[in-house]
Design an enzyme around this catalytic site. Structure first.
Site, PDB file in Angstrom:
ATOM      1  N   ASN A   7       0.882  -1.170   0.000  1.00 18.88           N
ATOM      2  CA  ASN A   7       0.000   0.000   0.000  1.00 18.88           C
ATOM      3  C   ASN A   7       0.918   1.218   0.000  1.00 18.88           C
ATOM      4  O   ASN A   7       1.562   1.510   1.003  1.00 18.88           O
ATOM      5  CB  ASN A   7      -0.898   0.004   1.237  1.00 18.88           C
ATOM      6  CG  ASN A   7      -1.795   1.224   1.301  1.00 18.88           C
ATOM      7  OD1 ASN A   7      -1.623   2.192   0.579  1.00 18.88           O
ATOM      8  ND2 ASN A   7      -2.769   1.178   2.189  1.00 18.88           N
ATOM      9  N   ARG A   9       0.488   4.208   0.380  1.00 24.90           N
ATOM     10  CA  ARG A   9       0.168   5.252   1.362  1.00 24.90           C
ATOM     11  C   ARG A   9       0.678   4.891   2.761  1.00 24.90           C
ATOM     12  O   ARG A   9       0.623   5.719   3.667  1.00 24.90           O
ATOM     13  CB  ARG A   9      -1.343   5.483   1.401  1.00 24.90           C
ATOM     14  CG  ARG A   9      -1.866   6.020   0.065  1.00 24.90           C
ATOM     15  CD  ARG A   9      -3.309   6.385   0.125  1.00 24.90           C
ATOM     16  NE  ARG A   9      -3.475   7.521   1.037  1.00 24.90           N
ATOM     17  CZ  ARG A   9      -4.613   7.856   1.599  1.00 24.90           C
ATOM     18  NH1 ARG A   9      -5.691   7.153   1.368  1.00 24.90           N
ATOM     19  NH2 ARG A   9      -4.680   8.891   2.397  1.00 24.90           N
ATOM     20  N   CYS A  10       1.177   3.666   2.933  1.00 28.16           N
ATOM     21  CA  CYS A  10       1.627   3.179   4.235  1.00 28.16           C
ATOM     22  C   CYS A  10       3.143   3.340   4.371  1.00 28.16           C
ATOM     23  O   CYS A  10       3.912   2.851   3.540  1.00 28.16           O
ATOM     24  CB  CYS A  10       1.250   1.709   4.386  1.00 28.16           C
ATOM     25  SG  CYS A  10       1.966   0.896   5.819  1.00 28.16           S
ATOM     26  N   THR A  11       3.566   4.004   5.414  1.00 31.19           N
ATOM     27  CA  THR A  11       5.000   4.229   5.649  1.00 31.19           C
ATOM     28  C   THR A  11       5.765   2.914   5.749  1.00 31.19           C
ATOM     29  O   THR A  11       6.820   2.749   5.131  1.00 31.19           O
ATOM     30  CB  THR A  11       5.204   5.057   6.935  1.00 31.19           C
ATOM     31  OG1 THR A  11       4.520   6.302   6.781  1.00 31.19           O
ATOM     32  CG2 THR A  11       6.672   5.320   7.200  1.00 31.19           C
TER      33      THR A  11
END
Length: 113
Positions: A7, A9-11
Site C-alpha cells: 500500500n 500510502r503506508c510508511t
C-alpha cells in the site's frame, strides 16, 4: 522473485519496498487495494504465514471497528471479509520461496531474503 503486498500510502510498506530495492531483489508489487486479492490468494498467504486469518486483520481500521469488532467469525468468514474489504489486510506482506512474513517490524522481511 519477491512479492510484496503493498500500500503506497503506508510508511511501513514504503520502507519495506525500499529495503527490497536496496537488497536488489527482483520484485513483484501487488497494490492490493487496486487489485483485490482472491480468496485463494489470502488463504495461501495465511498458510504461508502460519497464522489464523484473524491475525492478518488490521484491527485499527474504521471498517473493522464498525462492522467486525467483537464478532465471532470462522476462518473462512474472516478471509471473505478481507476479500470484500482488502483495507483490512495487514501490510506489508512479503512472499519469497513459498514463505511469507508481515513486514511489521521491517526486520521480519530480512529473515526471508
Amino acid at each position: 522473485m519477491t512479492k510484496i503486498y503493498h500500500n503506497p500510502r503506508c510508511t511501513k510498506s514504503r520502507q519495506t519496498l525500499a529495503l527490497l530495492e536496496e537488497k536488489n531483489e527482483e520484485i513483484e508489487i501487488v497494490e492490493y487495494l487496486k487489485t483485490n486479492p482472491t480468496k485463494q490468494e489470502i488463504t495461501e498467504l495465511v498458510s504461508m504465514l502460519g497464522i489464523k486469518p484473524l491475525e492478518l486483520i488490521r484491527k485499527g481500521e474504521k471498517i473493522f471497528k464498525e462492522e467486525f469488532k467483537g464478532k465471532e467469525m470462522s476462518d473462512a468468514q474472516w478471509i471473505d471479509a478481507m476479500v470484500a474489504h482488502p483495507i483490512l489486510i495487514e501490510r506489508p506482506v512479503v512472499v519469497k520461496n513459498g514463505k511469507a512474513v508481515i513486514g511489521r517490524p521491517i526486520e521480519n522481511v530480512i529473515d526471508i531474503l
